[in-house]
Design an enzyme around this catalytic site. Structure first.
Site, PDB file in Angstrom:
ATOM      1  N   HIS A 167       0.703  -1.244   0.137  1.00 16.90           N
ATOM      2  CA  HIS A 167      -0.063   0.032   0.129  1.00 16.90           C
ATOM      3  C   HIS A 167       1.077   1.276  -0.136  1.00 16.90           C
ATOM      4  O   HIS A 167       0.857   2.122  -0.893  1.00 16.90           O
ATOM      5  CB  HIS A 167      -0.824   0.012   1.273  1.00 16.90           C
ATOM      6  CG  HIS A 167      -1.912   1.220   1.275  1.00 16.90           C
ATOM      7  ND1 HIS A 167      -3.329   1.071   1.077  1.00 16.90           N
ATOM      8  CD2 HIS A 167      -1.505   2.453   1.806  1.00 16.90           C
ATOM      9  CE1 HIS A 167      -3.565   2.520   1.149  1.00 16.90           C
ATOM     10  NE2 HIS A 167      -2.458   3.272   1.713  1.00 16.90           N
ATOM     11  N   GLU A 168       1.794   1.180   0.948  1.00 17.03           N
ATOM     12  CA  GLU A 168       2.685   2.446   0.955  1.00 17.03           C
ATOM     13  C   GLU A 168       3.562   2.773  -0.124  1.00 17.03           C
ATOM     14  O   GLU A 168       3.843   3.757  -0.654  1.00 17.03           O
ATOM     15  CB  GLU A 168       3.363   2.611   2.489  1.00 17.03           C
ATOM     16  CG  GLU A 168       2.643   2.500   3.468  1.00 17.03           C
ATOM     17  CD  GLU A 168       1.632   3.686   3.573  1.00 17.03           C
ATOM     18  OE1 GLU A 168       1.914   4.698   3.002  1.00 17.03           O
ATOM     19  OE2 GLU A 168       0.501   3.709   4.306  1.00 17.03           O
ATOM     20  N   HIS A 228       1.754   4.600  -2.772  1.00 14.33           N
ATOM     21  CA  HIS A 228       2.008   5.979  -2.730  1.00 14.33           C
ATOM     22  C   HIS A 228       3.303   6.479  -3.137  1.00 14.33           C
ATOM     23  O   HIS A 228       3.512   7.447  -3.799  1.00 14.33           O
ATOM     24  CB  HIS A 228       1.682   6.483  -1.144  1.00 14.33           C
ATOM     25  CG  HIS A 228       0.401   6.285  -0.469  1.00 14.33           C
ATOM     26  ND1 HIS A 228      -0.674   7.060  -1.362  1.00 14.33           N
ATOM     27  CD2 HIS A 228      -0.045   5.859   0.138  1.00 14.33           C
ATOM     28  CE1 HIS A 228      -1.839   6.961  -0.891  1.00 14.33           C
ATOM     29  NE2 HIS A 228      -1.388   6.336   0.498  1.00 14.33           N
ATOM     30  N   HIS A 277       3.662   6.636  -6.731  1.00 17.89           N
ATOM     31  CA  HIS A 277       2.927   7.849  -7.372  1.00 17.89           C
ATOM     32  C   HIS A 277       3.811   9.060  -7.354  1.00 17.89           C
ATOM     33  O   HIS A 277       3.822  10.035  -8.043  1.00 17.89           O
ATOM     34  CB  HIS A 277       1.795   7.900  -6.574  1.00 17.89           C
ATOM     35  CG  HIS A 277       0.414   8.706  -7.248  1.00 17.89           C
ATOM     36  ND1 HIS A 277      -0.426   9.125  -6.392  1.00 17.89           N
ATOM     37  CD2 HIS A 277       0.592   9.381  -8.354  1.00 17.89           C
ATOM     38  CE1 HIS A 277      -1.214   9.854  -7.359  1.00 17.89           C
ATOM     39  NE2 HIS A 277      -0.702   9.890  -8.414  1.00 17.89           N
TER      40      HIS A 277
END
Length: 547
Positions: free
Chosen positions: A332-333, A336, A339
């Protein structure tokens, strides 16, 4: 107002961290540890010996309120009094002097409301959401309440099934559970129904193997190359200089990596800091230090970021063996982080993760899908001693857990979202009320979003750092997690159709979502990648909750 909000939210954050670090429980009687996995016992033993130097033969196991320490207790400890003691401490974070946050909540709400009105908005939610996909607090609340209505029957059924299971096992009449029983009986129920204990996965998920596999997966999908740099930790006050080529870090455990494009272009770098420390905030997060991107003359400035967590730490003689949930957190992290690192927008303020808050979780949450796919998991899951892949029967059982009590898990997210929006939409109405009055006002509004417990737990608000520990953060925006989950579940259907390891689909996602930051409206970015508007049915269907 901005200065005051910054100061009060910073104090809220400090109180949560200080309250978390202030509590410990040392267990001297080993019989109280019955039911705990060996990994949890070893970590508790190591924690005790680190805090209590002396003969290693002394009995003692130390537990804290950091997630890798308290979660195994809540899920596995047969000693109900131990679970109750740990739950009581967790529920009390931010509720007592000298780390009391209860009085800060109405203060933060009032300051935010005043700022919104000063800027011509009726309340803070509308101020924050006017440039996000939801557009208004009312629309965000309608989204939450609509999903609640769709999930309510399944949620009620799951609660009844759990209560019935516990009653059968305890030879008692069905009824509400105690809040310190929920995780324990949910795990027992899962093991009975699915014949699966998630501790079976730990030997296959050593953190170094997980990270190496994640990097190879990302390289395959997005056409990049990840390399580790040498690092050095220098004690504060020392006159030492870092060796040539080494990157200085703030703790010996911190590592540093570089990300390059297939053509060798340096896209960015990042620090990684994975294990708990008392000086470190809780949870897991990604953040950016520098935003690069295209520069005049065809040049490219590399990005710089950080990824951090509070994951299971290694113990003597054994690497850090993670849970599947912790691996999901890493993915998940890292979504980020990608991105940020893959941003190609010339304007810094529109690059990377600087997108609307209810779109920013799409790149992170879509990465979680590969942890549930065999092809993705094969990159990361290898036995730490033998190198063997995860057995197929274990994988199938693990995969089945995704729909186990799925409505309950979703409803928990909606409860946090409802709490957040209700407080910010009604801040003017709550002005002047005491913390106890605000909590009483919230209780009936959240009643249908939470399990019915025998002992009613206190509000989560005094430790809700997502919405109260920053000037804005997720304030009036916690719904974004669920909003983005609807987006990413639908977007992932393209990977399922074209191949979860299809480099062409991965490059398209990179070019049309990750690289473009906020360079176009999020609705357009989504349509560019999927070819249509989002359909919420994919999210519910993925968890076996129907269309």
């Amino acid at each position: 107002l901005n200065t005051e909000i910054s100061a009060v939210t910073q104090k809220f954050s400090e109180n949560v961290l200080d309250a978390t670090n202030a509590w410990e429980l040392v267990v001297a009687d080993e019989s109280r540890l019955a039911g705990l996995p060996e990994s949890a016992r070893a970590a508790a033993r190591q924690s005790f010996l680190q805090k209590n130097p002396g003969p290693a033969s002394r009995p003692g196991w130390r537990f804290t309120l950091h997630a890798p320490s308290f979660l195994p207790v809540m899920k596995y400890a047969l000693d109900e009094s131990l679970r109750r003691e740990v739950w009581t401490a967790t529920a009390g974070i931010g509720r007592a002097a000298p780390h009391d946050n209860t009085a800060l909540i109405p203060q933060i709400l009032a300051l935010r409301d005043a700022k919104a009105r000063l800027l011509g908005r009726p309340q803070f939610a509308d101020l924050i959401l006017r440039r996000r996909m939801a557009k208004s607090g009312a629309a965000a609340l309608a989204f939450v309440e609509n999903l609640h209505a769709r999930l309510a029957p399944a949620f009620a059924r799951e609660q009844h099934e759990l209560e019935s299971y516990k009653a059968t096992q305890a030879n008692a009449a069905p009824g509400p559970l105690e809040p310190w029983e929920t995780a324990f009986w949910s795990e027992k129920f899962r093991q009975a129904r699915l014949d699966f204990d998630e501790e079976q996965l730990r030997p296959y998920l050593p953190i170094e193997g997980v990270l190496s596999g994640l990097f190879r997966l990302v390289e395959t999908l997005f056409g990049v190359r990840l390399t580790e740099r040498a690092t050095v930790f220098i004690e504060p006050g020392s006159n030492r200089e870092p060796p040539s080529g080494a990157v200085e870090v703030w703790h010996p455990e911190v590592k540093f990596y570089e990300l390059h494009d297939a053509d060798g272009r340096h896209l960015g770098s990042f620090y990684a800091d994975w294990h708990p420390r008392e000086s470190k905030r809780g949870g897991a997060w990604m953040n950016f230090f520098e935003t690069g991107g295209p520069r005049p003359g065809g040049k490219f400035a590399p990005h710089l970021g950080i990824i951090a967590g509070n994951l299971t730490a290694p113990v003597p003689g054994r690497p850090a063996l993670l849970t599947h949930d912790e691996v999901t957190t890493i993915f998940h992290e890292f979504g980020h982080l990608l991105h940020h690192l893959l941003g190609e927008v010339e304007v810094k303020s529109l690059n990377g993760v600087r997108v609307t808050w209810d779109f920013v979780e799409l790149p992170s949450q879509i990465m979680e899908n590969w942890v549930w796919e065999r092809a993705g998991l094969d990159f990361v899951a290898r036995h730490y001693e033998t190198g063997a892949p995860l057995p197929e029967d274990v994988f199938r059982k693990m995969r089945a857990t995704r729909s186990f009590l799925a409505a309950t898990a979703m409803m928990r997210m909606l409860a946090f979202s409802k709490l957040d929006l209700d407080l910010h939409l009604h801040a003017a109405e709550l002005a002047g009320r005491s913390p106890a009055e605000i909590e009483a006002w919230l209780r009936p509004r959240l009643a249908d979003y939470l399990p019915h417990y025998r002992t009613e737990p206190p509000s989560f608000a005094p430790r809700f750092t997502h919405i109260f520990a920053e000037s804005v953060g997720y304030a009036a925006g916690y719904y974004s997690y669920k909003w983005a989950e609807v987006l990413e579940a639908d977007a992932f259907t393209r990977f399922l159709k074209e191949g979860v390891l299809n480099p062409a689909t991965g490059r398209d996602f990179r070019q049309k979502i990750l690289a473009r930051g906020n360079g176009a409206p999020p609705e357009q970015l989504f349509r560019d990648f999927l070819g249509r508007d989002p359909d919420p049915a994919a999210d519910l269907a993925r968890c076996g909750l129907g269309a």
